[in-house]
Design an enzyme around this catalytic site. Structure first.
Site, mmCIF file in Angstrom:
data_model
loop_
_atom_site.group_PDB
_atom_site.id
_atom_site.type_symbol
_atom_site.label_atom_id
_atom_site.label_comp_id
_atom_site.label_asym_id
_atom_site.label_seq_id
_atom_site.Cartn_x
_atom_site.Cartn_y
_atom_site.Cartn_z
ATOM 1 N N CYS A 228 -2.104 -3.777 7.329
ATOM 2 C CA CYS A 228 -1.624 -4.050 8.685
ATOM 3 C C CYS A 228 -1.914 -2.870 9.601
ATOM 4 O O CYS A 228 -2.129 -1.743 9.158
ATOM 5 C CB CYS A 228 -0.138 -4.374 8.675
ATOM 6 S SG CYS A 228 0.917 -2.968 8.241
ATOM 7 N N ALA B 155 12.282 -38.674 -3.957
ATOM 8 C CA ALA B 155 12.372 -39.241 -5.301
ATOM 9 C C ALA B 155 12.368 -40.751 -5.160
ATOM 10 O O ALA B 155 13.026 -41.301 -4.269
ATOM 11 C CB ALA B 155 13.648 -38.775 -5.996
ATOM 12 N N ALA C 26 11.264 -38.436 6.604
ATOM 13 C CA ALA C 26 10.019 -38.268 5.854
ATOM 14 C C ALA C 26 8.857 -38.942 6.583
ATOM 15 O O ALA C 26 7.781 -38.365 6.745
ATOM 16 C CB ALA C 26 10.172 -38.843 4.449
ATOM 17 N N SER D 296 13.427 -45.865 -2.782
ATOM 18 C CA SER D 296 14.281 -44.683 -2.810
ATOM 19 C C SER D 296 15.751 -45.026 -3.003
ATOM 20 O O SER D 296 16.573 -44.136 -3.188
ATOM 21 C CB SER D 296 14.127 -43.890 -1.509
ATOM 22 O OG SER D 296 14.527 -44.674 -0.394
ATOM 23 N N GLU E 124 13.961 -32.601 2.979
ATOM 24 C CA GLU E 124 14.598 -33.401 1.938
ATOM 25 C C GLU E 124 15.488 -34.465 2.571
ATOM 26 O O GLU E 124 16.619 -34.681 2.138
ATOM 27 C CB GLU E 124 15.407 -32.484 1.001
ATOM 28 C CG GLU E 124 15.724 -33.136 -0.325
ATOM 29 C CD GLU E 124 16.482 -32.215 -1.262
ATOM 30 O OE1 GLU E 124 17.183 -32.740 -2.136
ATOM 31 O OE2 GLU E 124 16.378 -30.984 -1.133
ATOM 32 N N ALA F 177 8.584 -39.673 9.744
ATOM 33 C CA ALA F 177 8.279 -38.994 11.002
ATOM 34 C C ALA F 177 7.397 -37.776 10.758
ATOM 35 O O ALA F 177 6.446 -37.513 11.514
ATOM 36 C CB ALA F 177 9.572 -38.599 11.705
ATOM 37 N N GLU G 20 0.827 -1.199 0.000
ATOM 38 C CA GLU G 20 0.000 0.000 0.000
ATOM 39 C C GLU G 20 0.866 1.256 0.000
ATOM 40 O O GLU G 20 0.598 2.220 -0.732
ATOM 41 C CB GLU G 20 -0.922 0.022 1.225
ATOM 42 C CG GLU G 20 -1.874 -1.163 1.302
ATOM 43 C CD GLU G 20 -1.321 -2.297 2.147
ATOM 44 O OE1 GLU G 20 -2.095 -2.892 2.915
ATOM 45 O OE2 GLU G 20 -0.105 -2.607 2.023
#
Length: 352
Positions: free
Chosen positions: A84, A162, A281, A169, A275, A283, A60
């Site tokens: 804000c 991946a 992953a 994997s 990653e 968990a 703004e």
């Protein structure tokens, strides 16, 4: 002021917001200001602005800076996020709009900030006409990362892995370099650069010694580098590449994922790119902390037990983690599947 005209103006504000940085503590916000019209319609576009990052003028104020007092008086400001109402690195946008004599403010999404919200109420109190909720669903989607982080008080979590088409994997001997091709790997680097932090487990650091940098096609460092975060209690060697990253690494010495995410949020991190390997992953999935999945699928079959994820707390089919696929993209011979969890309630909107 027709509904179609104001929606078109909001679409323009959204396009302006996309010029802002995709990372950092502040949201991407766009603002378009239209001249006052005698008949109450939306006049001509006279200024536009967007937020460029911490310490820079908000959208703004950026737009108002391009106008004279005569031009701004009675004008309509169309902005993607509620102005804000607090002093941070800059002053309140609500006060700037009032001081400029703006007659009407139209916005899409209410500011969820604990300190920054309340701008609409302040504007109305000063006699400014305020309209909220214009194209709210579209803007919620455009601001999903930041809104999720602010509402949940933790970073938005993107989980990437991946795998082969049969969900592996790595091969039986642990090798995984490379399952996917060049185009897919480069896309990962681009996604790293758009994140505030990149998270891996200690197991990945010890096994692969990744650098966790975001690099271009020629191997050069990209302008923005995510902060590396190591999750886990196992010590890592002083010579680990992650400790020599362009950004100082955060070594958590913890497996408390909610606590780690809260700490990252308090450090100003709003988007975490996970990653790590299958342990980390799994968990994150089991804890219900994943907001977006990026799954790269290579047209290979590996077999064996090196799955991309392990135990995620699913014991019957009724407990399966349901996902909604947002997109499927072909990258060379590989596929990128982008999905998000199907939750009873969407954390970004409070809607199912």
């Amino acid at each position: 002021m027709t509904e179609a005209a104001i929606e078109q103006a909001m679409c323009h504000a959204v396009s302006l917001s996309a010029h802002g940085p995709a990372f950092g503590v502040n949201p991407r916000v766009g603002c378009a200001i239209f001249a006052a019209a005698a008949d109450g319609s939306l006049g001509e576009l006279i200024a536009e602005g967007w937020h460029r990052g911490v310490g820079t003028p908000h959208a703004e104020v950026d737009a108002l800076s391009k106008l004279s007092p005569e031009q701004s008086r009675g004008a309509t400001a169309v902005v993607t996020l509620e102005p804000c109402n607090h002093f941070g690195h800059t002053g309140p946008c609500s006060e700037a709009l009032i001081a400029a004599g703006v007659g009407r403010v139209v916005y899409a999404v209410s500011d969820p900030g604990q300190r920054s919200g309340g701008g609409a109420e302040r504007l109305r109190g000063a006699g400014v006409t305020v309209e909220a909720g214009v194209l709210v669903d579209e803007v919620e989607e455009a601001m999903r990362v930041w809104l999720t982080a602010e509402r949940l008080r933790r970073p938005f979590v993107t989980l990437k892995w991946a795998s082969s088409l049969d969900g592996r994997s790595a091969a039986a001997d642990g090798t995984s370099k490379w399952i996917t091709g060049t185009a897919a790997r480069q896309r990962v680097h681009e996604q790293r650069e758009r994140s505030d932090a990149i998270l891996v487990g200690t197991g990945t650091v010890l096994a692969d010694d990744p650098s966790l940098t975001a690099r271009g096609d020629a191997g050069e460092l990209m302008p923005h580098q995510p902060i590396p975060v190591v999750v886990g209690e196992t010590a890592i060697p002083a010579g680990a590449k992650v400790l020599h990253h362009p950004q100082p690494a955060i070594v958590t010495a913890s497996r408390d994922l909610p606590g780690i995410l809260t700490d990252l949020f308090d450090r100003g991190i709003r988007h975490a790119f996970v990653e790590g390997g299958p342990t980390l992953a799994s968990a994150f999935v089991e804890s219900g902390l994943v907001d977006e999945y990026l799954v790269y699928l290579a047209p290979v079959l590996i077999g064996g037990d090196r799955l991309a994820t392990g135990d995620i707390g699913v014991h019957t089919i009724g407990e399966a983690r349901r996902l909604r696929i947002d997109s499927v993209e072909r990258l060379g011979d590989d596929l990128l599947v982008v999905a998000r969890p199907v939750r009873a309630e969407n954390p970004t909107t409070g809607k199912k």
